[in-house]
Design a protein around this motif. Structure first.
Motif, PDB file in Angstrom:
ATOM      1  N   ILE A  65       0.852  -1.195   0.000  1.00  0.00           N
ATOM      2  CA  ILE A  65       0.000   0.000   0.000  1.00  0.00           C
ATOM      3  C   ILE A  65       0.890   1.248   0.000  1.00  0.00           C
ATOM      4  CG2 ILE A  65      -1.720   1.321   1.311  1.00  0.00           C
ATOM      5  CD1 ILE A  65      -2.999  -1.146   0.052  1.00  0.00           C
ATOM      6  N   MET A  66       1.967   1.215   0.773  1.00  0.00           N
ATOM      7  CA  MET A  66       2.919   2.338   0.788  1.00  0.00           C
ATOM      8  C   MET A  66       3.529   2.518  -0.594  1.00  0.00           C
ATOM      9  SD  MET A  66       3.802   4.528   3.060  1.00  0.00           S
ATOM     10  CE  MET A  66       4.325   6.022   2.261  1.00  0.00           C
ATOM     11  N   THR A  67       3.788   1.409  -1.276  1.00  0.00           N
ATOM     12  CA  THR A  67       4.325   1.466  -2.639  1.00  0.00           C
ATOM     13  C   THR A  67       3.338   2.198  -3.555  1.00  0.00           C
ATOM     14  OG1 THR A  67       5.512  -0.605  -2.298  1.00  0.00           O
ATOM     15  CG2 THR A  67       5.131   0.061  -4.594  1.00  0.00           C
ATOM     16  N   GLY A  68       2.059   1.855  -3.447  1.00  0.00           N
ATOM     17  CA  GLY A  68       1.034   2.533  -4.235  1.00  0.00           C
ATOM     18  C   GLY A  68       0.977   4.019  -3.912  1.00  0.00           C
ATOM     19  N   PHE A  69       1.106   4.359  -2.629  1.00  0.00           N
ATOM     20  CA  PHE A  69       1.105   5.761  -2.222  1.00  0.00           C
ATOM     21  C   PHE A  69       2.296   6.502  -2.832  1.00  0.00           C
ATOM     22  CE2 PHE A  69       2.241   9.333   0.421  1.00  0.00           C
ATOM     23  CZ  PHE A  69       1.033   9.991   0.543  1.00  0.00           C
ATOM     24  N   LEU A  70       3.480   5.898  -2.720  1.00  0.00           N
ATOM     25  CA  LEU A  70       4.695   6.528  -3.262  1.00  0.00           C
ATOM     26  C   LEU A  70       4.604   6.693  -4.779  1.00  0.00           C
ATOM     27  CD1 LEU A  70       7.305   4.679  -1.033  1.00  0.00           C
ATOM     28  CD2 LEU A  70       6.829   7.148  -1.000  1.00  0.00           C
ATOM     29  N   ASP A  71       3.979   5.713  -5.442  1.00  0.00           N
ATOM     30  CA  ASP A  71       3.752   5.799  -6.886  1.00  0.00           C
ATOM     31  C   ASP A  71       2.850   7.000  -7.183  1.00  0.00           C
ATOM     32  OD1 ASP A  71       3.666   5.157  -9.618  1.00  0.00           O
ATOM     33  OD2 ASP A  71       2.123   3.633  -9.360  1.00  0.00           O
ATOM     34  N   GLY A  72       1.805   7.159  -6.396  1.00  0.00           N
ATOM     35  CA  GLY A  72       0.848   8.234  -6.626  1.00  0.00           C
ATOM     36  C   GLY A  72       1.385   9.626  -6.353  1.00  0.00           C
ATOM     37  N   ILE A  73       2.264   9.751  -5.356  1.00  0.00           N
ATOM     38  CA  ILE A  73       2.744  11.084  -4.957  1.00  0.00           C
ATOM     39  C   ILE A  73       4.036  11.473  -5.694  1.00  0.00           C
ATOM     40  CG2 ILE A  73       4.220  10.402  -2.996  1.00  0.00           C
ATOM     41  CD1 ILE A  73       3.011  12.780  -1.436  1.00  0.00           C
ATOM     42  N   ASN A  74       4.649  10.523  -6.389  1.00  0.00           N
ATOM     43  CA  ASN A  74       5.999  10.733  -6.926  1.00  0.00           C
ATOM     44  C   ASN A  74       6.137  11.968  -7.818  1.00  0.00           C
ATOM     45  OD1 ASN A  74       8.566   9.664  -6.492  1.00  0.00           O
ATOM     46  ND2 ASN A  74       8.588   8.640  -8.466  1.00  0.00           N
ATOM     47  N   GLU A  75       5.105  12.292  -8.587  1.00  0.00           N
ATOM     48  CA  GLU A  75       5.210  13.449  -9.488  1.00  0.00           C
ATOM     49  C   GLU A  75       4.860  14.754  -8.797  1.00  0.00           C
ATOM     50  OE1 GLU A  75       2.824  12.580 -12.907  1.00  0.00           O
ATOM     51  OE2 GLU A  75       4.050  10.850 -13.452  1.00  0.00           O
ATOM     52  N   SER A  76       4.584  14.705  -7.496  1.00  0.00           N
ATOM     53  CA  SER A  76       4.194  15.907  -6.757  1.00  0.00           C
ATOM     54  C   SER A  76       5.257  16.313  -5.738  1.00  0.00           C
ATOM     55  CB  SER A  76       2.859  15.660  -6.036  1.00  0.00           C
ATOM     56  OG  SER A  76       1.872  15.265  -6.951  1.00  0.00           O
ATOM     57  N   LEU A  77       6.468  15.794  -5.913  1.00  0.00           N
ATOM     58  CA  LEU A  77       7.544  16.069  -4.965  1.00  0.00           C
ATOM     59  C   LEU A  77       8.396  17.235  -5.460  1.00  0.00           C
ATOM     60  CD1 LEU A  77       8.485  12.349  -4.240  1.00  0.00           C
ATOM     61  CD2 LEU A  77       6.991  13.835  -2.900  1.00  0.00           C
ATOM     62  N   LYS A  78       9.147  17.830  -4.535  1.00  0.00           N
ATOM     63  CA  LYS A  78       9.966  18.997  -4.860  1.00  0.00           C
ATOM     64  C   LYS A  78      11.250  18.603  -5.583  1.00  0.00           C
ATOM     65  CE  LYS A  78       8.837  22.555  -1.539  1.00  0.00           C
ATOM     66  NZ  LYS A  78       9.187  23.210  -0.301  1.00  0.00           N
ATOM     67  N   PRO A  99       3.392  21.727  -2.739  1.00  0.00           N
ATOM     68  CA  PRO A  99       1.940  21.824  -2.540  1.00  0.00           C
ATOM     69  C   PRO A  99       1.154  22.152  -3.817  1.00  0.00           C
ATOM     70  CG  PRO A  99       3.084  22.928  -0.754  1.00  0.00           C
ATOM     71  CD  PRO A  99       4.119  22.555  -1.773  1.00  0.00           C
ATOM     72  N   GLU A 100       1.666  23.065  -4.640  1.00  0.00           N
ATOM     73  CA  GLU A 100       0.920  23.433  -5.847  1.00  0.00           C
ATOM     74  C   GLU A 100       0.853  22.269  -6.830  1.00  0.00           C
ATOM     75  OE1 GLU A 100       1.951  27.212  -7.567  1.00  0.00           O
ATOM     76  OE2 GLU A 100       1.837  28.213  -5.621  1.00  0.00           O
ATOM     77  N   LYS A 101       1.975  21.587  -7.021  1.00  0.00           N
ATOM     78  CA  LYS A 101       1.994  20.420  -7.918  1.00  0.00           C
ATOM     79  C   LYS A 101       1.061  19.341  -7.390  1.00  0.00           C
ATOM     80  CE  LYS A 101       6.683  19.716  -9.093  1.00  0.00           C
ATOM     81  NZ  LYS A 101       7.778  18.799  -9.337  1.00  0.00           N
ATOM     82  N   LEU A 102       1.108  19.113  -6.064  1.00  0.00           N
ATOM     83  CA  LEU A 102       0.290  18.066  -5.453  1.00  0.00           C
ATOM     84  C   LEU A 102      -1.199  18.377  -5.628  1.00  0.00           C
ATOM     85  CD1 LEU A 102       0.056  15.474  -3.816  1.00  0.00           C
ATOM     86  CD2 LEU A 102       0.271  16.840  -1.732  1.00  0.00           C
ATOM     87  N   TYR A 103      -1.594  19.611  -5.360  1.00  0.00           N
ATOM     88  CA  TYR A 103      -3.005  19.980  -5.496  1.00  0.00           C
ATOM     89  C   TYR A 103      -3.457  19.792  -6.948  1.00  0.00           C
ATOM     90  CZ  TYR A 103      -7.375  22.469  -4.754  1.00  0.00           C
ATOM     91  OH  TYR A 103      -8.709  22.781  -4.672  1.00  0.00           O
ATOM     92  N   TYR A 104      -2.650  20.276  -7.879  1.00  0.00           N
ATOM     93  CA  TYR A 104      -2.952  20.156  -9.313  1.00  0.00           C
ATOM     94  C   TYR A 104      -3.129  18.687  -9.697  1.00  0.00           C
ATOM     95  CZ  TYR A 104      -2.248  20.802 -14.390  1.00  0.00           C
ATOM     96  OH  TYR A 104      -2.385  20.809 -15.754  1.00  0.00           O
ATOM     97  N   ASN A 105      -2.195  17.839  -9.243  1.00  0.00           N
ATOM     98  CA  ASN A 105      -2.255  16.415  -9.581  1.00  0.00           C
ATOM     99  C   ASN A 105      -3.448  15.715  -8.938  1.00  0.00           C
ATOM    100  OD1 ASN A 105      -0.015  16.610 -11.237  1.00  0.00           O
ATOM    101  ND2 ASN A 105       1.424  16.023  -9.631  1.00  0.00           N
ATOM    102  N   LYS A 128      -5.671  30.649  -5.043  1.00  0.00           N
ATOM    103  CA  LYS A 128      -4.646  29.774  -5.636  1.00  0.00           C
ATOM    104  C   LYS A 128      -5.239  28.411  -5.960  1.00  0.00           C
ATOM    105  CE  LYS A 128      -0.590  29.204  -7.167  1.00  0.00           C
ATOM    106  NZ  LYS A 128      -0.268  29.951  -8.387  1.00  0.00           N
ATOM    107  N   ARG A 129      -6.040  27.869  -5.056  1.00  0.00           N
ATOM    108  CA  ARG A 129      -6.667  26.569  -5.299  1.00  0.00           C
ATOM    109  C   ARG A 129      -7.577  26.648  -6.522  1.00  0.00           C
ATOM    110  NH1 ARG A 129      -7.639  26.880   0.315  1.00  0.00           N
ATOM    111  NH2 ARG A 129      -9.885  26.776   0.006  1.00  0.00           N
ATOM    112  N   ASN A 130      -8.366  27.731  -6.627  1.00  0.00           N
ATOM    113  CA  ASN A 130      -9.244  27.908  -7.794  1.00  0.00           C
ATOM    114  C   ASN A 130      -8.440  28.040  -9.081  1.00  0.00           C
ATOM    115  OD1 ASN A 130     -11.598  27.758  -6.305  1.00  0.00           O
ATOM    116  ND2 ASN A 130     -11.766  29.969  -6.020  1.00  0.00           N
ATOM    117  N   GLU A 131      -7.338  28.763  -9.007  1.00  0.00           N
ATOM    118  CA  GLU A 131      -6.473  28.958 -10.179  1.00  0.00           C
ATOM    119  C   GLU A 131      -5.889  27.615 -10.641  1.00  0.00           C
ATOM    120  OE1 GLU A 131      -2.020  30.717 -10.517  1.00  0.00           O
ATOM    121  OE2 GLU A 131      -3.446  32.044  -9.489  1.00  0.00           O
ATOM    122  N   LEU A 132      -5.395  26.819  -9.701  1.00  0.00           N
ATOM    123  CA  LEU A 132      -4.827  25.501 -10.036  1.00  0.00           C
ATOM    124  C   LEU A 132      -5.912  24.574 -10.584  1.00  0.00           C
ATOM    125  CD1 LEU A 132      -2.498  25.059  -6.941  1.00  0.00           C
ATOM    126  CD2 LEU A 132      -1.736  25.279  -9.311  1.00  0.00           C
TER     127      LEU A 132
END
Length: 171
Positions: A65-78, A99-105, A128-132
């Motif tokens: 499950i952690m692997t799935g989480f890491l897969d999902g968040i990987n493109e939202s990291l700094k 945060p902006e990349k994560l919200y967008y994703n 910002k949330r509305n803009e993203l």
């Protein structure tokens, strides 16, 4: 031997489970995922580091499950990505969100239960949330490129699922 990611993706998207078991996997996954995001978003500047196994223990879940989480968040990291393709439970990983990349994703993934979390109110302004949100929705226009998508083709959204099990389901 299959990597953790291959095992996860086979169970979550492939033929590793029947439909009922896959649905149970995703139901459990979404609950865990939400709980991890609630913790991470309560202190968005924190950098979480450890092995895959240590993070699974920290967030009280299984390594897969952690692997799935890491897969999902990987493109939202700094500015970096974890080696999810090759990692095993002893691979050191780091979670430092953009945060902006994560919200967008999250909007892109249509994960209302995640981009609607109350923690976002203290991280990004409503403007910002509305803009993203608007930027993601504008970018999400699918353009057909003349070739027909058949039910057993990979879904063009990139989920890894067959079209008939993903975006083709509602048509």
């Amino acid at each position: 031997m299959a990597t953790l990611l291959e095992t996860w993706r086979n169970l979550a998207y492939g033929d590793g489970l029947d439909d009922k078991k896959r649905e149970e996997l995703w139901t459990g996954y979404f609950t865990v995922e939400k709980g991890i995001y609630e913790k991470i978003l309560s202190d968005p500047a924190q950098v979480v580091e450890g092995t895959v196994k240590e993070l699974a223990e920290k967030y009280e879940t299984e390594v897969l499950i952690m692997t799935g989480f890491l897969d999902g968040i990987n493109e939202s990291l700094k500015g970096y990505e974890n080696p999810i393709e090759t990692m095993d439970e002893n691979t050191a990983v780091k979670i430092e969100i953009d945060p902006e990349k994560l919200y967008y994703n999250m909007v892109e993934a249509k994960a209302t239960w995640l981009y609607g979390l109350p923690q976002w109110e203290t991280i990004l302004t409503e403007e910002k949330r509305n803009e993203l949100y608007k930027a993601q929705k504008a970018s999400g226009t699918v353009r057909r490129e003349g070739h027909k998508i058949y039910p057993n083709d990979p879904c063009p959204c990139g989920s890894g699922k067959k079209y008939k099990k993903c975006c083709g389901r509602n048509q």
